[in-house]
Design a protein around this motif. Structure first.
Motif, PDB file in Angstrom:
ATOM      1  N   ARG B  62     -32.046   7.341 -11.660  1.00  0.00           N
ATOM      2  CA  ARG B  62     -31.469   7.599 -12.981  1.00  0.00           C
ATOM      3  C   ARG B  62     -30.300   6.664 -13.295  1.00  0.00           C
ATOM      4  O   ARG B  62     -29.658   6.797 -14.321  1.00  0.00           O
ATOM      5  N   PHE B 105     -36.137  20.131  -8.868  1.00  0.00           N
ATOM      6  CA  PHE B 105     -36.582  20.918 -10.022  1.00  0.00           C
ATOM      7  C   PHE B 105     -35.497  21.847 -10.554  1.00  0.00           C
ATOM      8  O   PHE B 105     -35.470  22.145 -11.737  1.00  0.00           O
ATOM      9  N   HIS B 108     -31.977  18.380 -11.015  1.00  0.00           N
ATOM     10  CA  HIS B 108     -32.015  17.052 -11.637  1.00  0.00           C
ATOM     11  C   HIS B 108     -33.006  16.914 -12.777  1.00  0.00           C
ATOM     12  O   HIS B 108     -32.810  16.081 -13.645  1.00  0.00           O
ATOM     13  N   VAL B 109     -34.024  17.761 -12.795  1.00  0.00           N
ATOM     14  CA  VAL B 109     -34.917  17.742 -13.963  1.00  0.00           C
ATOM     15  C   VAL B 109     -34.121  18.067 -15.225  1.00  0.00           C
ATOM     16  O   VAL B 109     -34.372  17.529 -16.296  1.00  0.00           O
ATOM     17  N   TYR B 110     -33.123  18.925 -15.078  1.00  0.00           N
ATOM     18  CA  TYR B 110     -32.324  19.332 -16.237  1.00  0.00           C
ATOM     19  C   TYR B 110     -31.167  18.391 -16.523  1.00  0.00           C
ATOM     20  O   TYR B 110     -30.399  18.619 -17.433  1.00  0.00           O
ATOM     21  N   GLY B 111     -30.993  17.364 -15.737  1.00  0.00           N
ATOM     22  CA  GLY B 111     -29.919  16.418 -16.017  1.00  0.00           C
ATOM     23  C   GLY B 111     -28.834  16.411 -14.962  1.00  0.00           C
ATOM     24  O   GLY B 111     -27.842  15.730 -15.115  1.00  0.00           O
ATOM     25  N   LEU B 113     -25.764  17.830 -12.392  1.00  0.00           N
ATOM     26  CA  LEU B 113     -24.607  18.726 -12.400  1.00  0.00           C
ATOM     27  C   LEU B 113     -24.288  19.219 -13.815  1.00  0.00           C
ATOM     28  O   LEU B 113     -24.157  18.440 -14.739  1.00  0.00           O
ATOM     29  N   GLY B 114     -24.176  20.518 -13.951  1.00  0.00           N
ATOM     30  CA  GLY B 114     -23.717  21.092 -15.203  1.00  0.00           C
ATOM     31  C   GLY B 114     -24.801  21.430 -16.201  1.00  0.00           C
ATOM     32  O   GLY B 114     -24.518  22.044 -17.221  1.00  0.00           O
ATOM     33  N   TYR B 115     -26.027  21.040 -15.935  1.00  0.00           N
ATOM     34  CA  TYR B 115     -27.045  21.270 -16.951  1.00  0.00           C
ATOM     35  C   TYR B 115     -28.139  22.235 -16.517  1.00  0.00           C
ATOM     36  O   TYR B 115     -28.969  22.615 -17.336  1.00  0.00           O
TER      37      TYR B 115
END
Lengths: 507, 339, 185, 193
Positions: B62, B105, B108-111, B113-115
């Motif tokens: 990323r 899953f 990091h799929v959601y972005g 840290l924090g997401y």
């Protein structure tokens, strides 16, 4: 320390005050500088109307720009001299953009125009307010709202309480503190005058418990009066008017209302002192106390004429040891970087801090928000800063508005406690000004729509009228031709527009 | 020109917060080692190793700064929580697979840290539980219950390759958890007081397990003192779990275990102080935190007693994570000056 | 077989009757969408979309005749808002209709103007003041920047002046991050 | 009896949730879950169609098809009936909630092809229940669909602000989320016993 009858608001933070830096020396006086630059807009409201032209001689205290309407304030010559020019100059404003200013070259004689003290006890309220509208006094706490407007009261809601804001909660700033120590009498007299004009039943001074000397001085000055000095705990942002009202009285003033609507009026200590000087001594608003502190060699408070270049203030404070020459106007919580060291002292300028890497280290890398809600715990308005940030960051402005973005007072408590070092306040400012701009353009679009519809209706009506005339006179051939001609011209014009556009695209 | 007011800040960094959470886990882990041997340490080591490798790879893909996001510690917290939640004698690939899935899953799929919407550790646990139900229900018996004490070498052997040990040794080492045992025995119509006389039961919860819970409790109190977590979540969760089990216990003490047993066994304490207090996937408003905690307490009890799985913490947390955005928007606190 | 047919016919007739009745009962006339679309359009009335104004374009979108990305002054933001309202996928601005430009207002060079009134007739919002044989001037606050007055001018005395930011119209900008944590890859 | 009905509701809403466990009706589940508001209206419309649809299908099955030995006509006649109910709902909405009608757009007529709407009556007919049971079955399924759709929409709204890797933006991350929700709902397994 126990506080009696104090209502604590939600949140708030306790930054290191750093106030003793600039309180060891009394308020100094600056020599008259070589030139004074006076912006026409130093207040909230309409720009003052120019009353002088380049080359004019002016006397100290003479009006050089007049209040335009009610929500506006006059500007007076801070010393005698010659009007040099009227031009766009850089102002102490976060935008760093220039605006119109009057530049005066002092003659160093400092000749007063005839001072006219006003025997205020004999005048009635309307006359007093009328007189004060010439004084140029605006809220000196930083809001710079014209003071005479705050003394006007509407009939339906009489003012019960006058609150004098002496909290001065931002770190580093000590101009009010020093003013209270040295001129407590003026402040108390001014407060009494304001109380009389407002017809307020009581007058309360709210002062933070970290200003012991100032508090003593005020108490001494207020001994024989009914003014109550109330000590509030030191918590930022107690100096915000609505927060102070809550601390003192337990009343929450909603966002869409002013404290006036609830029978409370708030004045800053420096403002009431200015009212006193104008009415008792006949001196209009031409100077103020400014704190110069931070990394400068000799931090101190100075009584500076409006229009004095900041560079003069820096020299007086012993110059700056730093090469960065970064100066912050206001306190470290809500202040902003000054665009230049040549900006003039204005009515809003309460404090200038020289920045240095030791005092204000460079911001740490920004991490994503982990929704820890420390900001929500610190927010004095009880907002949910993490949600506002989430929406502002992704430009979901409607949602941000729904989460009451406009209740935010931009005090900076949320950023102060953020483990991820997110510049939250910047996001709120961005979102707010974006929403305001969008609303403005929406309004403009509505006007345009109306005007367009009106025009179409008019054309339709004219066509009809013409057709009727034709029918009546039965000799409309010529006119029709003319009409057609016009139409074809417009059609041709439209055609050309299209062509141009196509060419534009091709190029 | 920068306008970055406020110019001063006073906050612990994200890394400090996360590493304090890891620190708070230490007493529980130490007691785990005391009661069950070194297996858990091996799992933690494997989990940490996997999480650092996985995160580095994902961050590299990323094009994000690797060092910053590894050092924030959030991945390690998730990995450690997963490692101490699974049976300490599970084969090595269980924790490796679980950590890999939960970080990729769950986070990091959601972005990153924090997401993340869901608690990564519990997501990993739920995936493992559904995919490998047998392995995930074979727990180790506390050291002092095994007749011929097994040493740490046996533990390493069983984690790395179970075929190195005889079947008898493995059977001697493993059993069901007390919660699981109660569930299966109740279906055989055994009264509860008889069931609880089994050697795996201790004073409050499971033998050894109750000790670990006390360790987590100590760590949780440290987090509360350091203001890393707020009191709302643990208090709401534990009291709702306690109350609902008290109600059932007082109706039929023969079928329903005591409230203290529910609080002290399974992952209750770990859940109260370390799992539901994950700020990213949890609600942010004080009221929301209380509702969230209460709902998880009820769900844990319902799943433990009426559901198909012996322990309900992971599912309860994931289920309530689904509700978080709705809870947040419905529990906005009253704003200064608003009605 | 016959019963099956009969049953299906019976069902079809029954449903036909119910639906026919409700079609009469719940008849809708008028389209509330036009006004809502029109509210999103920037009302420059410039005609770049190919329709003689914003309202006609709105009507065309509501009927499904025009696409949502034909309005250069509205730009991508406008197209996004329209996409959301219409429940369709967002499309970037169709550049055949022109590019989004910074907001400008027309300015008449009053020394060159011959007072022909042609621009007055072209202005869709009556923002030009003047009479025949007299100099014209633009009411800047009402000008939408549509540029329709430029082509008719016989002496090319009208120019478009971009609206500059001053200390009053100044806006806070989107904050700049220290580390890049947007997801490019 | 009441316990039986309660179990039907628990079973259809949680344990055998139509979307997350039966994996039916994914089209509106993905399509109309971008915004919370629209998802609420969509779930109301679907709930209406599902309940009415199950009841009418039950009636047709019970009084028309089974007595005449026409069970092989179930699917086609149910489709006809459901199409009729959807058409009716559509007209009702266009008249009374025109804005909602516009917002739901194509998804409103698509309720017809929503496999959940056909699936529930068919499952219903197979287990040949009473009218109340089938109504509860339809209603429970509708509630399950609604709850999950609304929750999913609220999650997706939260995701609007997240910095999701480009490869996962949009439907991809939505599908991952749906699968995790499905995983979480497996925790309810065994509750209907």
């Amino acid at each position: 320390m126990q506080f009696k009858n104090i209502f604590k608001f939600h949140g708030g933070v306790h930054p290191n005050g750093n106030k003793s830096l600039s309180t060891s020396l009394p308020i100094g006086r600056l020599p008259i500088p070589k030139k004074l630059v006076l912006p026409l807009r130093q207040h909230v409201g309409r720009v003052a109307k120019l009353k002088v032209k380049p080359g004019d001689q002016v006397l100290k205290g003479q009006i050089i720009a007049e209040a335009d309407g009610n929500v506006s304030a006059s500007i007076h010559a801070p010393t005698s001299g010659k009007v040099l020019k009227i031009s766009e100059e850089i102002l102490p404003h976060p935008s760093g953009l220039p605006d119109f200013c009057i530049t005066i070259e002092p003659d160093f004689k400092d000749t007063w125009i005839e001072k006219k003290p006003i025997s205020w006890k004999k005048l009635d309220r309307t006359e007093l307010i009328e007189a004060l509208s010439q004084s140029g006094i605006v809220g000196l706490g930083g809001a710079v709202f014209p003071t005479h407007m705050k003394l006007r009261i509407n009939q339906s809601q009489p003012i019960n309480t006058l609150v004098i804001n002496a909290a001065e909660c931002e770190p580093f700033i000590t101009c009010d503190d020093m003013l209270m120590r040295e001129r407590a009498d003026e402040i108390i007299q001014g407060a009494l005058i304001a109380q009389t004009i407002l017809g307020a039943k009581e007058c309360v001074v709210g002062i933070e418990n970290n200003k012991i000397e100032a508090c003593e001085a005020l108490k001494k000055a207020a001994q024989k009066t009914a003014i109550e000095i109330k000590v509030v705990p030191t918590v930022y942002p107690s100096g915000d008017a609505k927060r102070l009202i809550y601390l003192l009285m337990g009343i929450e003033v909603p966002k869409e209302k002013r404290s006036m609507d609830l029978g409370i009026q708030v004045f800053n200590v420096a403002t009431v002192a200015a009212i006193y000087r104008y009415l008792e001594l006949g001196e209009p608003s031409i100077s103020r106390v400014v704190t110069i502190t931070g990394a400068v060699k000799a931090p101190q408070n100075y009584e500076a004429l409006f229009g004095t270049p900041l560079s003069e203030l820096i020299i007086a404070a012993g110059g700056s040891p730093n090469k960065t020459k970064k100066f912050i106007m206001g306190g470290p919580m809500m202040g902003f970087d000054l665009p230049s060291i040549h900006v003039p002292v204005t009515k809003a300028m309460n404090c200038v801090i020289e920045s240095s890497p030791e005092l204000f280290p460079a911001p740490k890398p920004v991490m994503p928000c982990i929704r820890c809600a420390r900001c929500a715990d610190a927010c004095p308005v009880n907002l949910q800063p993490q949600e506002l940030y989430w929406f502002s960051k992704s430009s979901q402005l409607e949602k941000a508005k729904d989460y009451n973005l406009f209740d935010c007072i931009e005090c900076g408590c949320c950023t102060y406690v953020c483990p991820s070092n997110i510049p939250l306040v910047q996001f709120y400012r961005y979102a707010k000004s974006e929403i305001i701009a969008q609303e403005k353009s929406k309004e403009a679009a509505n006007t345009a729509r109306e005007r367009n519809e009106f025009r179409l209706a008019r054309i339709e009506r004219e066509k009809k009228e013409r057709a009727e005339r034709h029918a009546q006179k039965a000799l409309g051939a010529n006119e029709k031709q003319a009409d057609d001609e016009k139409k074809s011209t417009i059609a041709a014009a439209m055609e050309r527009v299209k062509q141009n556009q196509q060419e534009n695209i091709k190029t | 020109m920068e306008n970055r007011s406020p110019y001063i800040v006073d906050a612990p960094s994200v890394s400090v917060i996360m590493f304090k959470v890891l620190l708070a886990l230490i007493p529980g882990i130490a007691l785990y080692v005391y009661a069950f041997g070194l297996g858990v340490i091996i799992n933690i080591f494997l989990a940490s190793f996997t999480v650092i490798l996985t995160e580095s790879a994902i961050l590299a893909i990323r094009k994000l700064p690797i060092k910053v996001f590894i050092l924030d510690g959030s991945g390690l917290v998730a990995a450690w929580l997963l490692a101490i939640s699974i049976p300490s004698i599970a084969p090595w690939w269980i924790i490796v697979l679980g950590t890999l899935l939960c970080i990729s899953f769950g986070k990091h799929v959601y972005g990153g840290l924090g997401y993340n919407l869901f608690n990564p550790a519990m997501l990993g646990y739920a995936i493992l539980l559904i995919s490998f139900p047998l392995i995930m229900s074979q727990w180790q018996i506390p050291n002092n219950l095994i007749e011929n004490n097994i040493d740490w070498l046996d533990q390493i052997k069983i984690i790395m390759n179970s075929s190195l040990l005889s079947k008898e040794t493995i059977d001697a080492m493993s059993s069901a958890t007390p919660l699981d045992y109660i569930k299966t025995q109740l279906t055989l119509h055994q009264p509860l007081n008889i069931i609880q006389q089994n050697k795996i039961f201790g004073f409050l919860g499971g033998k050894g397990l109750e000790l670990i819970s006390l360790g987590y409790l100590a760590g949780g109190l440290y987090l509360l003192k350091e203001k890393i977590i707020s009191w709302h979540l643990p208090v709401a969760f534990l009291s709702s779990l306690f109350l609902i089990s008290l109600i059932f216990y007082s109706i039929a003490p023969d079928t329903y275990a005591s409230p203290l047993f529910h609080v002290m066994s399974g992952g209750s304490i770990l859940c109260a102080f370390f799992i539901i207090t994950d700020p990213v996937s949890g609600p942010t408003t004080p009221k929301g935190k209380i509702y969230f905690g209460i709902a998880i307490g009820l769900l844990v009890f319902i799943i433990r007693i009426f559901g198909g799985y012996p322990e309900g913490v992971a599912f309860a947390v994931l289920l309530m994570n689904i509700f978080v955005p709705l809870i947040d928007s419905l529990t906005q606190p009253r704003i200064f000056g608003h009605k | 077989m016959i019963t099956a047919l009969l049953v299906m016919i019976f069902l079809a007739v029954l449903l036909g009757l119910i639906l026919g009745y409700s079609a009469i009962k719940f008849k809708v006339d008028g389209d509330p969408m036009v006004a809502r679309i029109d509210a999103i359009l920037p009302q420059t009335q410039c005609g770049q979309c190919g329709y003689p104004g914003c309202k006609p374009y709105a009507t065309a979108i509501a009927k499904g005749e025009a696409d949502i990305n034909q309005c250069p002054p509205g730009g991508d933001t406008g197209a996004k808002a329209l996409a959301e309202l219409m429940g369709v996928e967002f499309k970037p601005l169709n550049q055949e209709h022109g590019l989004q430009k910074p907001k400008s207002v027309a300015l008449i060079d009053e020394s060159t103007c011959i007072g022909c009134t042609l621009c007055i007739q072209a202005c869709p919002v009556d923002a030009i003041l003047g009479a025949a044989k007299q100099m014209h001037t633009i009411i800047a606050s009402e000008c939408t920047g549509c540029e329709l007055c430029l082509p008719p001018c016989p002496v090319d005395c009208i120019t478009m002046e971009p609206v500059l930011e001053n200390s009053q119209s100044w806006k806070w900008k989107y904050p700049v991050y220290n580390i890049q944590n947007t997801t490019g890859a | 009896m009441i316990q039986h009905y309660f179990l039907i509701i628990i079973s259809t809403v949680l344990v055998n949730n139509i979307v997350l466990v039966k994996i039916l009706g994914l089209c509106p589940f993905m399509g109309v879950s971008k915004k919370l508001e629209t998802s609420i209206s969509m779930s109301a419309a679907t709930a209406f169609v599902l309940t009415i649809g199950s009841m009418t299908s039950w009636a047709i099955n019970h009084y028309l098809l089974e007595p005449n030995d026409l069970i092989y006509l179930r699917t086609i006649s149910f489709i006809v009936v459901i199409a009729g109910v959807v058409q009716f709902t559509e007209m009702l909405m266009e008249k009374n909630f025109p804005l909602l009608y516009q917002v739901l757009g194509i998804f409103l007529p698509l309720i017809t092809t929503n496999c959940a709407v056909l699936g529930i009556p068919l499952l219903n007919a197979q287990s040949s229940q009473t009218l109340i049971e089938s109504a509860l079955f339809g209603f429970g399924g509708a509630i399950g669909f609604s709850i999950v759709l609304i929750l999913f929409a609220s999650l997706r709204e939260r995701l609007d602000g997240a910095e999701i890797p480009t490869a996962f933006k949009g439907t991809a991350v939505a599908l991952v989320t749906a699968s995790i929700m499905s995983l979480a709902f497996m925790g309810f397994a065994g509750l209907d016993r």
